[in-house]
Design a protein around this motif. Structure first.
Motif, short mmCIF file in Angstrom:
data_model
loop_
_atom_site.label_atom_id
_atom_site.label_comp_id
_atom_site.label_asym_id
_atom_site.label_seq_id
_atom_site.Cartn_x
_atom_site.Cartn_y
_atom_site.Cartn_z
N ALA A 102 0.83 -1.21 0.00
CA ALA A 102 0.00 0.00 0.00
C ALA A 102 0.86 1.25 0.00
O ALA A 102 0.62 2.20 -0.76
CB ALA A 102 -0.92 -0.02 1.21
N GLY A 103 1.88 1.26 0.84
CA GLY A 103 2.76 2.42 0.90
C GLY A 103 3.53 2.62 -0.39
O GLY A 103 3.66 3.75 -0.87
N ALA A 104 4.04 1.52 -0.97
CA ALA A 104 4.79 1.64 -2.23
C ALA A 104 3.90 2.13 -3.36
O ALA A 104 4.33 2.93 -4.21
CB ALA A 104 5.40 0.29 -2.59
N GLY A 105 2.64 1.67 -3.39
CA GLY A 105 1.73 2.10 -4.44
C GLY A 105 1.43 3.59 -4.37
O GLY A 105 1.42 4.29 -5.40
N ILE A 106 1.20 4.09 -3.18
CA ILE A 106 0.92 5.52 -3.02
C ILE A 106 2.17 6.34 -3.32
O ILE A 106 2.10 7.40 -3.97
CB ILE A 106 0.39 5.80 -1.61
CG1 ILE A 106 -1.01 5.18 -1.45
CG2 ILE A 106 0.36 7.29 -1.32
CD1 ILE A 106 -1.58 5.29 -0.07
N ALA A 107 3.33 5.87 -2.87
CA ALA A 107 4.58 6.59 -3.18
C ALA A 107 4.83 6.61 -4.68
O ALA A 107 5.31 7.62 -5.22
CB ALA A 107 5.75 5.92 -2.46
N ASP A 108 4.49 5.52 -5.37
CA ASP A 108 4.66 5.47 -6.82
C ASP A 108 3.73 6.47 -7.51
O ASP A 108 4.13 7.15 -8.46
CB ASP A 108 4.39 4.05 -7.32
CG ASP A 108 4.71 3.88 -8.79
OD1 ASP A 108 5.83 4.24 -9.21
OD2 ASP A 108 3.84 3.38 -9.54
#
Length: 292
Positions: A102-108
């Motif tokens: 979830a964090g990686a997706g939002i950061a992306d």
């Protein structure tokens, strides 16, 4: 809402009233969730790789540690007792490790400028994060189903009625949804998806292993016993075991007398709701300041 009034000439005129803030936020959140689910379908390897790790944990812990860890209240070396003890912990680990994704997706999305494009649209600010976390919840639920099937294949069984079993899985998904908001906050705070992945995992390992998920708490040092039994992760694991019927009447509910272990279902609900309330507020605030 649409109302009909009469014009001066008697012809009906339709007037469209703007939707309220809540209904608009719900609609926008569902649109964003649909967008993220479609993207997941177009990149199936993300889902496939997300399944590999929990399945590996199920197999490795069951067959490597199954005969060497003694479960309180069960005969020494009882592999089936450890299998039933283990699975609630594996399920909880599966839903919480989705935090990193979830964090990686939002950061992306932040890195690629997608969030800036959402800003230009007349939509609720919080809907971007809510939609993302709802899509992650759907993916987590699918992963949980697959892991549960694998667990059944290796001999895991429940001993309660279907409603209690479903309630156990519902608590696990609620914990996963709560932790996805922590992931959202991390994704908004760091600068790259790689940093979000690392930041989303580095605190999860001590949280999940200093708990009652994989080994009985009574074998830990005394100060870690208190930490483990007040751990929100432990509360959900204990609640799932209770609702699955994977507990022993001869084993004590708590080693230190911690309230969450004596009331795990209620404690799990309180912890998850509290985490959602705190970290959703912080994440939405961070989102607004980051895109201001």
């Amino acid at each position: 809402m649409t109302t009909v009034t009469e014009a001066a000439g008697g012809a009906p005129v339709r007037t469209v009233r703007p939707r309220g803030g809540v209904s608009r936020s719900v609609r926008d959140s569902l649109v964003v969730a649909q967008r993220n689910l479609i993207r997941m379908l177009r990149i199936p390897e993300v889902v496939i790789f997300g399944l590999i790790q929990p399945i590996m944990f199920v197999v490795l812990f069951t067959y490597v540690f199954g005969g060497s860890i003694n479960v309180p209240g069960a005969p020494v070396g009882d592999a089936q007792a450890y299998r039933e003890f283990l699975m609630a912990g594996i399920f909880a680990q599966t839903v919480t490790f989705a935090t990193a994704g979830a964090g990686a997706g939002i950061a992306d999305d932040m890195h690629k400028g997608l969030i800036d494009r959402f800003r230009s649209l007349p939509m609720s600010r919080g809907a971007v994060l809510t939609g993302r976390t709802l899509a992650d919840l759907v993916q987590t639920a699918l992963t949980l189903v697959v892991v549960a099937v694998v667990a059944l294949l290796i001999g895991w069984r429940t001993h309660e009625n279907i409603l209690k079993v479903l309630a156990g899985f519902a608590l696990l998904l609620l914990l996963g949804y709560a932790f996805s908001w922590i992931g959202a906050l991390i994704g908004l705070t760091v600068r790259t998806p790689e940093a979000a992945t690392s930041g989303g995992l580095i605190w999860l390992f001590p949280l999940t292993f200093i708990s009652n998920a994989f080994v009985p708490v009574n074998g830990m040092p005394v100060f870690l016993q208190h930490v483990a039994e007040w751990n929100p992760f432990s509360a959900t694991v204990a609640a799932a075991r209770l609702l699955f019927g994977n507990t022993s009447s001869r084993a004590p509910t708590s080693v230190t007398g911690a309230w969450p272990m004596d009331h795990p279902v209620l404690a799990s609900l309180i912890w998850s709701v509290l985490i959602i309330a705190v970290f959703r507020t912080l994440a939405v605030r961070k989102y607004r300041s980051a895109t201001a």
